[in-house]
Design an enzyme around this catalytic site. Structure first.
Site, PDB file in Angstrom:
ATOM      1  N   LYS A 203       0.821  -1.224   0.000  1.00 46.77           N
ATOM      2  CA  LYS A 203       0.000   0.000   0.000  1.00 46.77           C
ATOM      3  C   LYS A 203       0.848   1.264   0.000  1.00 46.77           C
ATOM      4  O   LYS A 203       2.008   1.254   0.393  1.00 46.77           O
ATOM      5  CB  LYS A 203      -0.975  -0.037   1.173  1.00 46.77           C
ATOM      6  N   ARG A 237      -3.888  -9.990   4.929  1.00 39.86           N
ATOM      7  CA  ARG A 237      -4.156 -10.093   3.478  1.00 39.86           C
ATOM      8  C   ARG A 237      -2.895  -9.637   2.741  1.00 39.86           C
ATOM      9  O   ARG A 237      -2.571  -8.451   2.762  1.00 39.86           O
ATOM     10  CB  ARG A 237      -5.368  -9.229   3.132  1.00 39.86           C
TER      11      ARG A 237
HETATM   12  C1  9MG Z   1      -9.722  -5.780  -1.571  1.00 38.76           C
HETATM   13  N1  9MG Z   1      -8.847  -5.167  -0.601  1.00 38.76           N
HETATM   14  C2  9MG Z   1      -7.805  -4.322  -0.854  1.00 38.76           C
HETATM   15  N2  9MG Z   1      -7.239  -3.944   0.297  1.00 38.76           N
HETATM   16  C3  9MG Z   1      -7.928  -4.548   1.302  1.00 38.76           C
HETATM   17  C4  9MG Z   1      -7.838  -4.542   2.691  1.00 38.76           C
HETATM   18  O1  9MG Z   1      -6.927  -3.808   3.328  1.00 38.76           O
HETATM   19  N3  9MG Z   1      -8.704  -5.279   3.395  1.00 38.76           N
HETATM   20  C5  9MG Z   1      -9.665  -6.017   2.770  1.00 38.76           C
HETATM   21  N4  9MG Z   1     -10.507  -6.723   3.535  1.00 38.76           N
HETATM   22  N5  9MG Z   1      -9.793  -6.051   1.444  1.00 38.76           N
HETATM   23  C6  9MG Z   1      -8.947  -5.335   0.719  1.00 38.76           C
END
Ligand code: 9MG
Length: 261
Positions: A203, A237
């Site tokens: 990110k 994730r």
């Molecule tokens: C689809 N997506 C992209 N970033 C995300 C994040 O931080 N959390 C979740 N649940 N989905 C995400």
């Protein structure tokens, strides 16, 4: 949770079937590397990303979800659309990962009709405009209240707590300061009594802090995710599952030793 993006720029070799096969192979590698959940998405939620129709999203993700579920993988569908949720759950997905926390009309009903798990993520605004002017009174308390409200909406719709996961939504309508405050105080969200998911992989906050491009944020991501684990995150994730697993192996060995002394 391993990220499997099935968008045209992810696996494109010019043919749909080829894209699906490549995505399936990629997802199985993530599972081999230690992913417990494979999060399959057909629409980018990056700031400013173009929206796609439900039909197109279904065409992208369905063959991938079907194949992975048939092979016994635990599949999550990353979508905001009730039509896609229904199709994915019919195809064997066990979880809905919704960056809109089931706020789209019909989304609560689509999930309530099944017994799948749901990740409720906080986002201020929508993916097209969310980074324009994010603003909060107190970001941690505001996000916590929002998630509490969505938990109540789920329960009122017949989706019980055991099915829910919550997520502060790093980077979704948040400045660097907002993201840092949420990571620093992630334990405030664990007070809601549900598993917390953290997604920081690649990110822009990592880029801002390190000066690195998207493909070079691996080490920063590992550090950020371990800080999330230290504050109670239960699901991470990530793009690089193998690297995250190694970091967690060290984390767990030290924590287990602490427990034993
Ligand atoms: C689809 N997506 C992209 N970033 C995300 C994040 O931080 N959390 C979740 N649940 N989905 C995400």
């Amino acid at each position: 949770m391993g990220i499997v993006n099935v968008t045209p720029d992810s696996f494109s070799d010019g043919g749909r079937l080829g894209d699906a096969q490549a995505a399936i192979r990629y997802a199985l590698k993530l599972q081999e590397a230690g992913a417990d959940i494979l999060d399959v998405g057909g629409e980018s939620t990056r700031p400013g990303a173009a929206a796609v129709s439900a039909d197109e999203e279904i065409r992208r993700v369905l063959p991938v979800i079907e194949a992975l579920a048939d092979q016994g993988c635990v599949v999550s569908v990353d979508t905001m659309k009730p039509e896609v949720m229904r199709a994915a759950l019919d195809a064997g997905a066990a979880m809905v990962n919704d960056v809109m926390a089931l706020r789209a009309p019909g989304a609560l009903e689509a999930v309530a009709a099944r017994d799948a798990a749901v990740c409720l993520m906080h986002m201020q605004g929508d993916p097209q405009h969310m980074q324009q002017a994010p603003s909060y009174t107190d970001v941690v308390q505001d996000v916590k209240q929002f998630l509490q409200g969505r938990m109540a909406a789920c329960e009122a719709a017949g989706i019980n707590r055991e099915r829910l996961v919550i997520d502060p939504g790093f980077g979704f309508g948040k400045t660097l300061e907002h993201n840092l405050a949420l990571l620093r105080h992630l334990d405030c969200l664990t007070e809601l009594g549900l598993p917390v998911l953290a997604g920081l992989s690649r990110k822009s906050m990592l880029g801002t802090l390190t000066g690195r491009g998207v493909e070079e944020r691996e080490f920063a991501g590992l550090a950020a995710h371990l800080m999330a684990v230290a504050r109670g995150a239960k699901i991470l994730r990530v793009h690089n599952v193998a690297a995250m697993r190694d970091a967690l192996a060290i984390w767990n060995a030290v924590e287990e030793q602490l427990d034993g002394t």
